[in-house]
Design a protein around this motif. Structure first.
Motif, mmCIF file in Angstrom:
data_model
loop_
_atom_site.group_PDB
_atom_site.id
_atom_site.type_symbol
_atom_site.label_atom_id
_atom_site.label_comp_id
_atom_site.label_asym_id
_atom_site.label_seq_id
_atom_site.Cartn_x
_atom_site.Cartn_y
_atom_site.Cartn_z
ATOM 1 N N PRO A 50 0.751 -1.298 0.071
ATOM 2 C CA PRO A 50 0.000 -0.041 -0.164
ATOM 3 C C PRO A 50 1.085 1.248 -0.013
ATOM 4 O O PRO A 50 0.605 2.417 -0.537
ATOM 5 C CB PRO A 50 -0.878 -0.190 1.285
ATOM 6 C CG PRO A 50 -0.998 -1.506 1.495
ATOM 7 C CD PRO A 50 0.496 -2.157 1.151
ATOM 8 N N GLN A 51 1.898 1.295 0.532
ATOM 9 C CA GLN A 51 3.133 2.187 0.433
ATOM 10 C C GLN A 51 3.622 2.767 -0.628
ATOM 11 O O GLN A 51 4.245 3.755 -0.905
ATOM 12 C CB GLN A 51 4.113 2.044 1.496
ATOM 13 C CG GLN A 51 3.788 1.896 2.783
ATOM 14 C CD GLN A 51 5.039 1.780 3.859
ATOM 15 O OE1 GLN A 51 5.353 0.735 4.001
ATOM 16 N NE2 GLN A 51 5.351 2.798 4.244
ATOM 17 N N ILE A 52 3.270 1.787 -2.060
ATOM 18 C CA ILE A 52 3.527 2.402 -3.238
ATOM 19 C C ILE A 52 2.436 2.175 -3.872
ATOM 20 O O ILE A 52 2.172 2.186 -5.105
ATOM 21 C CB ILE A 52 4.671 1.364 -3.927
ATOM 22 C CG1 ILE A 52 4.465 -0.031 -3.984
ATOM 23 C CG2 ILE A 52 5.893 1.660 -3.226
ATOM 24 C CD1 ILE A 52 5.138 -1.055 -4.845
ATOM 25 N N GLY A 87 8.312 4.961 13.312
ATOM 26 C CA GLY A 87 8.137 5.658 12.354
ATOM 27 C C GLY A 87 7.751 4.927 10.967
ATOM 28 O O GLY A 87 7.796 3.655 10.877
ATOM 29 N N CYS A 88 7.358 5.623 10.181
ATOM 30 C CA CYS A 88 7.008 5.108 8.690
ATOM 31 C C CYS A 88 7.292 5.882 7.513
ATOM 32 O O CYS A 88 7.183 7.314 7.876
ATOM 33 C CB CYS A 88 5.337 4.988 8.776
ATOM 34 S SG CYS A 88 4.648 4.190 7.476
ATOM 35 N N LEU A 89 7.725 5.280 6.547
ATOM 36 C CA LEU A 89 8.102 6.179 5.394
ATOM 37 C C LEU A 89 6.960 6.943 4.615
ATOM 38 O O LEU A 89 7.205 7.930 4.001
ATOM 39 C CB LEU A 89 8.712 5.294 4.332
ATOM 40 C CG LEU A 89 9.944 4.435 4.495
ATOM 41 C CD1 LEU A 89 10.117 3.619 3.253
ATOM 42 C CD2 LEU A 89 10.978 5.484 4.565
ATOM 43 N N SER A 90 5.761 6.311 4.949
ATOM 44 C CA SER A 90 4.597 7.165 4.604
ATOM 45 C C SER A 90 4.064 8.286 5.310
ATOM 46 O O SER A 90 2.946 9.032 5.087
ATOM 47 C CB SER A 90 3.259 6.243 4.479
ATOM 48 O OG SER A 90 3.746 5.201 3.555
ATOM 49 N N GLN A 129 4.951 -6.283 13.174
ATOM 50 C CA GLN A 129 3.811 -6.089 13.128
ATOM 51 C C GLN A 129 3.268 -4.742 12.618
ATOM 52 O O GLN A 129 2.392 -4.727 12.227
ATOM 53 C CB GLN A 129 3.837 -5.805 14.995
ATOM 54 C CG GLN A 129 3.904 -6.870 15.924
ATOM 55 C CD GLN A 129 4.122 -6.764 17.230
ATOM 56 O OE1 GLN A 129 3.562 -6.205 18.083
ATOM 57 N NE2 GLN A 129 5.514 -6.558 17.627
ATOM 58 N N HIS A 130 4.317 -3.905 12.524
ATOM 59 C CA HIS A 130 4.065 -2.615 11.652
ATOM 60 C C HIS A 130 3.637 -2.830 10.091
ATOM 61 O O HIS A 130 2.672 -2.270 9.603
ATOM 62 C CB HIS A 130 5.283 -1.762 11.652
ATOM 63 C CG HIS A 130 5.424 -0.477 11.076
ATOM 64 N ND1 HIS A 130 5.328 0.956 11.656
ATOM 65 C CD2 HIS A 130 5.159 -0.075 9.564
ATOM 66 C CE1 HIS A 130 5.236 1.861 10.792
ATOM 67 N NE2 HIS A 130 5.206 1.012 9.286
ATOM 68 N N GLU A 131 4.644 -3.685 9.486
ATOM 69 C CA GLU A 131 4.287 -3.928 8.145
ATOM 70 C C GLU A 131 2.960 -4.795 7.967
ATOM 71 O O GLU A 131 2.361 -4.794 7.071
ATOM 72 C CB GLU A 131 5.367 -4.711 7.615
ATOM 73 C CG GLU A 131 6.768 -4.252 7.541
ATOM 74 C CD GLU A 131 6.699 -2.574 6.915
ATOM 75 O OE1 GLU A 131 5.894 -2.464 6.243
ATOM 76 O OE2 GLU A 131 7.430 -1.907 7.715
ATOM 77 N N THR A 132 2.432 -6.038 8.760
ATOM 78 C CA THR A 132 1.386 -6.586 8.642
ATOM 79 C C THR A 132 0.348 -5.402 8.816
ATOM 80 O O THR A 132 -0.823 -5.681 8.215
ATOM 81 C CB THR A 132 1.348 -7.795 9.883
ATOM 82 O OG1 THR A 132 2.600 -8.721 9.519
ATOM 83 C CG2 THR A 132 0.244 -8.599 9.709
ATOM 84 N N ASP A 133 0.468 -4.670 9.701
ATOM 85 C CA ASP A 133 -0.756 -3.677 9.941
ATOM 86 C C ASP A 133 -1.051 -2.845 8.553
ATOM 87 O O ASP A 133 -2.072 -2.726 8.429
ATOM 88 C CB ASP A 133 -0.251 -2.535 10.998
ATOM 89 C CG ASP A 133 -0.780 -2.879 12.276
ATOM 90 O OD1 ASP A 133 -1.418 -3.863 12.526
ATOM 91 O OD2 ASP A 133 -0.349 -2.187 13.348
ATOM 92 N N HIS A 134 0.039 -2.532 7.868
ATOM 93 C CA HIS A 134 0.046 -1.746 6.711
ATOM 94 C C HIS A 134 -0.938 -2.917 5.768
ATOM 95 O O HIS A 134 -1.633 -2.189 5.052
ATOM 96 C CB HIS A 134 1.546 -1.511 5.985
ATOM 97 C CG HIS A 134 2.155 -0.474 6.303
ATOM 98 N ND1 HIS A 134 1.425 0.814 5.943
ATOM 99 C CD2 HIS A 134 3.235 -0.050 6.638
ATOM 100 C CE1 HIS A 134 2.368 1.767 6.461
ATOM 101 N NE2 HIS A 134 3.470 1.158 6.913
ATOM 102 N N CYS A 135 -0.773 -4.051 5.795
ATOM 103 C CA CYS A 135 -1.440 -5.025 4.886
ATOM 104 C C CYS A 135 -2.855 -4.984 5.283
ATOM 105 O O CYS A 135 -3.955 -5.271 4.489
ATOM 106 C CB CYS A 135 -1.145 -6.469 5.062
ATOM 107 S SG CYS A 135 0.805 -6.290 4.313
HETATM 108 NI NI NI Z 1 5.061 2.091 7.634
#
Ligand code: NI
Length: 163
Positions: A50-52, A87-90, A129-135
């Motif tokens: 989702p970040q791209i 933090g997050c690149l988005s 946890q952070h990346e699974t949340d993104h999904c």
């Molecule tokens: Ni992120």
């Protein structure tokens, strides 16, 4: 390989549950290569589709010695608690304290579609946890108190004005 543009808050795709990855072909492999390249260029330790701008349940990470592709990821076990910043690149890499489970077990499919489980602690567990949340359509700021979330989004908006 190609660099992809990072999708930033408040883009709608960041808060949508991604579609499952169903086809494990050359195209998916190329997408994962692009995601790794983009993540390294942005000096991130994880990047989710989702970040791209792609509403897909897929992420890549290279964090604390764990490098992997995770399609259709799920956190199947979690225990303990860790403090620390996230933090997050988005969200312009603006950090805020966020409690996460200290240990987490990720269940996912690799780039060929093989299921695996991987256990991690500390930073790598935070990344799972952070990346699974993104999904699942969740940003780390969605897990902050309204006050802290406001602080992060205000700083991010200020950052965008200066760009
Ligand atoms: Ni992120």
């Amino acid at each position: 390989m190609a660099l992809r543009k990072i999708t930033e808050y408040p883009a709608k795709v960041l808060n949508e549950v991604g579609d499952p990855v169903e086809v494990f072909d050359e195209e998916l492999a190329r997408l994962c290569e692009d995601m790794f390249e983009t993540m390294y260029a942005e000096e991130g330790v994880g990047l989710a589709a989702p970040q791209i701008g792609l509403s897909l349940r897929l992420f890549v990470m290279d964090c604390a010695g764990i490098k992997l592709v995770a399609a259709n990821p799920e956190i199947v076990a979690a225990e303990g608690e860790q403090g620390g910043e996230e933090g997050c690149l988005s969200v312009g890499k603006i950090h805020s304290p966020l409690k996460r489970a200290e240990r987490a077990t990720l269940r996912a499919q690799d780039v060929r579609g093989e299921w695996y489980e991987r256990e991690a602690a500390g930073l790598a567990a935070r990344c799972f946890q952070h990346e699974t949340d993104h999904c699942d359509g969740l940003l780390f700021i969605n897990r902050l108190t309204p006050l802290k979330r406001n602080m992060v989004t205000k700083r991010f908006q200020k950052l965008k004005k200066w760009e």
